[in-house]
Scaffold this motif. Structure first.
Motif, mmCIF file in Angstrom:
data_model
loop_
_atom_site.group_PDB
_atom_site.id
_atom_site.type_symbol
_atom_site.label_atom_id
_atom_site.label_comp_id
_atom_site.label_asym_id
_atom_site.label_seq_id
_atom_site.Cartn_x
_atom_site.Cartn_y
_atom_site.Cartn_z
ATOM 1 N N LEU A 54 0.836 -1.212 0.000
ATOM 2 C CA LEU A 54 0.000 0.000 0.000
ATOM 3 C C LEU A 54 0.862 1.249 0.000
ATOM 4 O O LEU A 54 0.581 2.213 -0.699
ATOM 5 C CB LEU A 54 -0.907 0.002 1.225
ATOM 6 N N PHE B 82 2.382 1.473 -3.615
ATOM 7 C CA PHE B 82 1.490 1.620 -4.775
ATOM 8 C C PHE B 82 0.302 2.539 -4.525
ATOM 9 O O PHE B 82 -0.377 2.916 -5.461
ATOM 10 C CB PHE B 82 0.987 0.246 -5.230
ATOM 11 N N ALA B 83 0.033 2.838 -3.261
ATOM 12 C CA ALA B 83 -1.153 3.671 -3.019
ATOM 13 C C ALA B 83 -0.839 4.946 -2.244
ATOM 14 O O ALA B 83 -1.014 6.042 -2.760
ATOM 15 C CB ALA B 83 -2.215 2.852 -2.285
ATOM 16 N N PRO C 37 1.857 7.487 -3.956
ATOM 17 C CA PRO C 37 1.341 8.226 -5.126
ATOM 18 C C PRO C 37 0.188 9.156 -4.784
ATOM 19 O O PRO C 37 0.147 10.291 -5.261
ATOM 20 C CB PRO C 37 0.872 7.115 -6.075
ATOM 21 N N ILE C 38 -0.725 8.677 -3.927
ATOM 22 C CA ILE C 38 -1.898 9.512 -3.620
ATOM 23 C C ILE C 38 -1.464 10.758 -2.857
ATOM 24 O O ILE C 38 -1.804 11.885 -3.228
ATOM 25 C CB ILE C 38 -2.942 8.720 -2.804
ATOM 26 N N MET D 106 -7.436 1.206 -3.096
ATOM 27 C CA MET D 106 -6.415 2.248 -3.034
ATOM 28 C C MET D 106 -5.566 2.276 -4.301
ATOM 29 O O MET D 106 -5.129 3.330 -4.740
ATOM 30 C CB MET D 106 -5.532 2.047 -1.803
ATOM 31 N N TYR D 107 -5.355 1.080 -4.882
ATOM 32 C CA TYR D 107 -4.576 1.035 -6.118
ATOM 33 C C TYR D 107 -5.341 1.744 -7.233
ATOM 34 O O TYR D 107 -4.776 2.530 -7.993
ATOM 35 C CB TYR D 107 -4.296 -0.416 -6.490
ATOM 36 N N THR E 209 -7.529 4.029 -6.771
ATOM 37 C CA THR E 209 -7.495 5.455 -6.449
ATOM 38 C C THR E 209 -6.186 6.079 -6.927
ATOM 39 O O THR E 209 -6.183 7.150 -7.537
ATOM 40 C CB THR E 209 -7.628 5.651 -4.929
ATOM 41 N N ALA E 210 -5.085 5.378 -6.622
ATOM 42 C CA ALA E 210 -3.774 5.917 -7.002
ATOM 43 C C ALA E 210 -3.689 6.083 -8.513
ATOM 44 O O ALA E 210 -3.031 6.995 -9.009
ATOM 45 C CB ALA E 210 -2.670 5.000 -6.492
#
Lengths: 163, 380
Positions: free
Chosen positions: A24, A27-28, A31-32, B164-165, B167-168
């Motif tokens: 997470l 990859f999440a 970036p977010i 979340m992936y 979302t990213a």
């Protein structure tokens, strides 16, 4: 609730948590969070730039006003100068004209004077001629008496007034 | 139009939920009946054991009962044991659904096992009618089986990662506005950042802890919400399981302790009180290092467990009453509780996260503001 073997869930939970935490994060979350931060920064920058542009515009407006004012002042100045120049030129012309006129008058006076003198001279000549002729005539009549003659002459001469 | 569709969906959802639970009750009842026949215990022949039903729903299990109206199936998950003779793996179907220690399973290494209330023991080390604790490590092998809750944890994480992936992916073009799934997730992430992490940890250092806080928050939230949907593949009781909240609390404890600066340790080891009080204060401070994560663990566990217990008990009322007349009443209360639990799902995820952030913030803070922290903790 019956408690089951603790190690089962603790082991798998720890394992899955660590694995998915890393996944997470990579990859999440990164970036977010980065994208959100970037966007916020870009919005902030845009706002700052807009402010700057607004200030620039206000400054330009002020500049324009200043230039306009300067131009106006310059125009006024020029007008004033032109007026003064006009005045000056007129005055000069007037003075010159006066001078010229005076000169003319002077000249005329001189001419008149000389004319007058000439006239006087002429008059004198004529007067003397007339006087002579008159005298001749008077003398011719009265010069029978010598004494009377002399007296007459004397009287005549003394009467003559030369200007 | 949408309103109508929504109403149909809600009706279908409720129908499916109740059917799933009632079906489950039937099978649980059958199981119970079977085992009762085996023990020849005639006392509870007709009775319906609510305790059994409730604890069965809340506890972890080696078998996963897939509960849908048209698909009702028991999936036997693998049993993985670390025994005195090494690793042993076999399907849980070998126990034939037995949880009373009656079926003895022999693995390929010659070890014999029995299963008592979802805990697997060595058959030869167990006395007659003995009911040892799950913490009696002499009488049982270490159990690393893939249980129902393990699949639940995995499912929860997979779902979380997927969401979340996706979302990213929306953010690949950073100028793009958050649309679709990102529009839902982004406000929560920003909330965690601006209202949880930054006020408690501080603007200078919060970024380092954001991934942990987000993972914890969303895992708890997803698990809570998954637990609220009462049919497969949902309906796990993950955050209502003390082992899972224990792991979460341990992570907060480890992060807090590892990131503690010299002020933090100074505060614990040389408290700001007269030296005479040190023998009292130092143990208290050391104890408080552990009570904080302990409170985290128990708070989440107890809240979610209580919610699940109330819900299943309300449904069980129908079977206790033995009449359909109870159904509307208990149905109403179940819906009412569902809304409360929905709120609790968010609140508990938030509380766990904000307290984790607070403890981390206290550990890395340059000047002590411990009174504030204690105040917040007490109010919650």
């Amino acid at each position: 609730m019956n408690l089951t073997s603790p190690e089962t869930l603790i082991f798998w939970m720890t394992l899955f948590f660590l694995i998915f935490f890393i996944l997470l994060k990579k990859f999440a979350w990164k970036p977010i969070l980065n994208a959100v931060k970037e966007r916020e920064e870009s919005i902030e920058n845009a706002l700052l730039e807009a402010d700057k542009a607004r200030e620039e515009m206000a400054r330009l407006k002020a500049d324009n006003q200043k230039i306009l004012n300067e131009a106006r002042a310059e125009r006024d100045q020029m007008l004033k100068e032109a007026k003064a120049l006009k005045e000056q030129i007129i005055n000069k012309a007037r003075e010159e004209a006066q001078l010229e006129a005076n000169k003319e008058i002077e000249k005329a006076k001189l001419v008149i004077e000389s004319e007058k003198q000439a006239a006087i001279k002429e008059l004198k000549n004529q007067v003397s001629e007339l006087s002579v002729s008159i005298a001749e005539k008077v003398l011719g009549e009265q010069l029978k008496n010598k004494e009377a003659q002399l007296k007459q002459v004397e009287k005549l001469v003394s009467d003559i007034k030369l200007n | 139009m949408t309103n109508k569709l929504f109403r149909y969906l809600l009706a279908a959802f409720l129908l499916v939920s109740f059917k799933a639970i009632s079906q489950h009750h039937e099978t649980a009842g059958q199981h119970a009946e079977k085992s009762e026949h085996q023990t020849e215990n005639t006392e509870h022949d007709e009775g319906f054991d609510v305790g059994e039903l409730v604890s069965h729903h809340l506890a972890d299990s080696h078998d996963y009962q897939f509960e849908l109206p048209f698909l009702h199936k028991t999936i036997h998950l693998p049993v993985i044991l670390w025994t005195n003779k090494g690793l042993s793996v076999f399907p849980s179907s070998k126990f034939k659904g037995d949880n009373q220690g009656k079926v003895i399973v022999t693995d390929d290494k010659g070890n014999k096992y029995v299963r008592l209330h979802e805990v697997i023991y060595y058959a030869d080390k167990l006395g007659e009618h003995e009911h040892p604790s799950a913490f009696d490590f002499d009488k049982r092998p270490l159990n690393f089986s893939v249980t129902k809750n393990v699949t639940g944890i995995f499912f929860s994480f997979i779902l979380l990662f997927l969401v979340m992936y996706l979302t990213a992916k929306v953010y690949q073009n950073p100028k793009k506005l958050p649309k679709g799934i990102a529009g839902f997730v982004e406000p929560i992430i920003i909330f965690i950042r601006d209202d949880v992490a930054i006020p408690n940890i501080g603007k200078a250092k919060y970024e380092k802890y954001m991934p942990y806080l987000l993972t914890v928050f969303f895992f708890i939230l997803f698990s809570n919400l998954i637990g609220l949907i009462p049919f497969s593949p949902f309906g796990y009781n993950l955050t209502g399981n003390i082992y899972i909240t224990f792991v979460l609390a341990i992570f907060t404890f480890i992060i807090t302790t590892l990131s503690g600066n010299k002020h933090y340790w100074k505060h614990i080891l040389t408290p700001d009180v007269p030296k005479l009080l040190w023998p009292i204060m130092i143990p208290i401070e050391i104890l408080s290092m552990f009570t904080k994560p302990f409170a985290l663990m128990v708070r989440l566990f107890a809240n979610i467990l209580a919610g699940h217990t109330i819900m299943i008990s309300l449904v069980a009322l129908i079977f206790i009453g033995g009449t359909l007349m109870v159904a509307p009443v208990s149905g109403f209360f179940v819906i009412f509780m569902s809304f409360i639990e929905l709120m609790v799902a968010f609140i508990q995820a938030y509380i766990f996260t904000i307290l984790s952030a607070l403890f981390i913030g206290l550990a890395i803070e340059e000047h002590g503001h411990e009174h504030e922290a204690k105040h917040v903790e007490h109010t919650i």
